[in-house]
Design a protein around this motif. Structure first.
Motif, short mmCIF file in Angstrom:
data_model
loop_
_atom_site.label_atom_id
_atom_site.label_comp_id
_atom_site.label_asym_id
_atom_site.label_seq_id
_atom_site.Cartn_x
_atom_site.Cartn_y
_atom_site.Cartn_z
N PHE A 101 0.81 -1.21 0.00
CA PHE A 101 0.00 0.00 0.00
C PHE A 101 0.84 1.27 0.00
N LEU A 102 2.13 1.12 0.28
CA LEU A 102 3.00 2.28 0.19
C LEU A 102 3.22 2.70 -1.25
N LEU A 103 3.09 1.76 -2.17
CA LEU A 103 3.28 2.08 -3.59
C LEU A 103 2.24 3.11 -4.07
N PRO A 104 0.93 2.90 -3.85
CA PRO A 104 -0.03 3.94 -4.23
C PRO A 104 0.20 5.25 -3.47
N ALA A 105 0.59 5.16 -2.21
CA ALA A 105 0.85 6.38 -1.45
C ALA A 105 2.03 7.13 -2.04
N ALA A 106 3.07 6.41 -2.44
CA ALA A 106 4.24 7.05 -3.06
C ALA A 106 3.85 7.68 -4.40
N TYR A 107 3.02 6.98 -5.15
CA TYR A 107 2.56 7.51 -6.43
C TYR A 107 1.76 8.80 -6.22
N LEU A 141 -6.42 5.84 8.58
CA LEU A 141 -7.08 7.11 8.89
C LEU A 141 -6.10 8.27 8.86
N ALA A 142 -4.91 8.06 9.40
CA ALA A 142 -3.89 9.11 9.38
C ALA A 142 -3.50 9.44 7.94
N MET A 143 -3.34 8.41 7.12
CA MET A 143 -2.97 8.65 5.72
C MET A 143 -4.09 9.37 4.98
N LEU A 144 -5.33 8.99 5.26
CA LEU A 144 -6.48 9.65 4.62
C LEU A 144 -6.55 11.13 4.97
N HIS A 145 -6.13 11.46 6.17
CA HIS A 145 -6.14 12.87 6.58
C HIS A 145 -5.26 13.71 5.65
N TYR A 146 -4.19 13.12 5.16
CA TYR A 146 -3.26 13.84 4.29
C TYR A 146 -3.56 13.70 2.80
N ALA A 147 -4.53 12.86 2.45
CA ALA A 147 -4.88 12.67 1.04
C ALA A 147 -5.72 13.84 0.55
N GLU A 148 -5.41 14.30 -0.64
CA GLU A 148 -6.11 15.46 -1.19
C GLU A 148 -6.98 15.07 -2.37
N GLY A 149 -8.15 15.68 -2.45
CA GLY A 149 -9.04 15.47 -3.59
C GLY A 149 -9.55 14.04 -3.70
N ASP A 150 -9.61 13.58 -4.93
CA ASP A 150 -10.14 12.24 -5.21
C ASP A 150 -9.24 11.12 -4.70
N THR A 151 -8.02 11.44 -4.34
CA THR A 151 -7.09 10.44 -3.82
C THR A 151 -7.69 9.76 -2.60
N SER A 185 -10.76 8.96 -1.94
CA SER A 185 -11.70 7.89 -2.32
C SER A 185 -10.96 6.60 -2.64
N LEU A 186 -9.86 6.71 -3.35
CA LEU A 186 -9.09 5.52 -3.72
C LEU A 186 -8.41 4.89 -2.52
N LEU A 187 -7.89 5.71 -1.62
CA LEU A 187 -7.19 5.18 -0.46
C LEU A 187 -8.13 4.56 0.57
N LEU A 188 -9.42 4.84 0.46
CA LEU A 188 -10.38 4.20 1.38
C LEU A 188 -10.38 2.68 1.22
N VAL A 231 -20.46 4.57 1.21
CA VAL A 231 -19.84 3.49 0.41
C VAL A 231 -18.91 2.67 1.29
N LEU A 232 -18.12 3.32 2.13
CA LEU A 232 -17.23 2.61 3.04
C LEU A 232 -18.03 1.69 3.96
N ALA A 233 -19.11 2.20 4.54
CA ALA A 233 -19.92 1.40 5.46
C ALA A 233 -20.51 0.19 4.75
N VAL A 234 -21.05 0.38 3.55
CA VAL A 234 -21.66 -0.73 2.80
C VAL A 234 -20.60 -1.77 2.42
N LEU A 235 -19.46 -1.31 1.92
CA LEU A 235 -18.40 -2.25 1.53
C LEU A 235 -17.88 -3.05 2.72
N LEU A 236 -17.63 -2.36 3.82
CA LEU A 236 -17.09 -3.06 4.99
C LEU A 236 -18.12 -4.01 5.61
N LEU A 237 -19.38 -3.61 5.61
CA LEU A 237 -20.42 -4.51 6.11
C LEU A 237 -20.49 -5.75 5.23
N TRP A 238 -20.46 -5.55 3.92
CA TRP A 238 -20.48 -6.70 2.99
C TRP A 238 -19.25 -7.58 3.24
#
Length: 182
Positions: free
Chosen positions: A19-25, A83-93, A95-98, A155-162
């Motif tokens: 998961f560090l690869l997408p974060a680095a990208y 959650l910490a990484m999501l705090h630093y994600a900007e824009g549509d990023t 959604s992908l990191l979720l 979407v996060l709630a539905v996916l995680l519940l599933w």
């Protein structure tokens, strides 16, 4: 049995490193609000958690627990980092990191019960809702940015519940097969 737990722990470490690869990208493209040092800090924290769990499992200290692999604790730790990484994600990023939450919950298939899956789902969804609330104090629901966050949360709630229900089902099948083989 210890060997199997340690192999799973190494799989968790390898998946976390992936998961560090997408974060680095995202960082290289300017979609993260931290620099290379921030990415190294996440790497250090993630490896630190994984080394800690490896040592606890390897030493036998976790044998006293119902789940000697401390799967719930490991998934919860990964949720905190996500959650910490999501705090630093900007824009549509963001959604992908979720998807980090979905991938981390997948490791519960190795032995979590439905209640544990649902607890981890609740902590992820609650954690993300808290993050959104902290980041948007006093913002009205009519604000489009907050409404998009509402969609992400839904979407996060539905996916995680599933994932929780599917993971519980697979875990139960695995358990029945194990009992049948014994």
């Amino acid at each position: 049995v210890l060997g199997r737990r340690l192999r799973r722990q190494l799989m968790v470490t390898a998946s976390w490193l992936m998961f560090l690869l997408p974060a680095a990208y995202a960082l290289l493209n300017g979609w993260m609000a931290f620099d290379g040092r921030g990415l190294l800090a996440f790497l250090a924290l993630g490896l630190g958690f994984n080394v800690l769990y490896f040592v606890l499992i390897r030493s036998g200290w976790t044998r006293r627990f119902r789940d000697p692999s401390v799967t719930v604790a490991q998934i919860f730790s990964s949720q905190l980092l996500a959650l910490a990484m999501l705090h630093y994600a900007e824009g549509d990023t963001r959604s992908l990191l979720l998807t980090l939450f979905v991938a981390s919950l997948f490791f519960g298939v190795f032995g979590l019960r439905t209640r544990e899956f649902l607890l981890l789902t609740a902590t992820a969804v609650g954690g993300y809702a808290a993050l959104v609330a902290v980041e948007n104090p006093g913002v009205s629901w009519s604000d489009p940015r907050l409404r998009v966050e509402g969609l992400r949360l839904l979407v996060l709630a539905v996916l995680l519940l599933w994932m929780s229900l599917l993971g519980s089902y697979v875990g139960a099948l695995r358990s029945r097969l194990q009992h049948r083989n014994e």
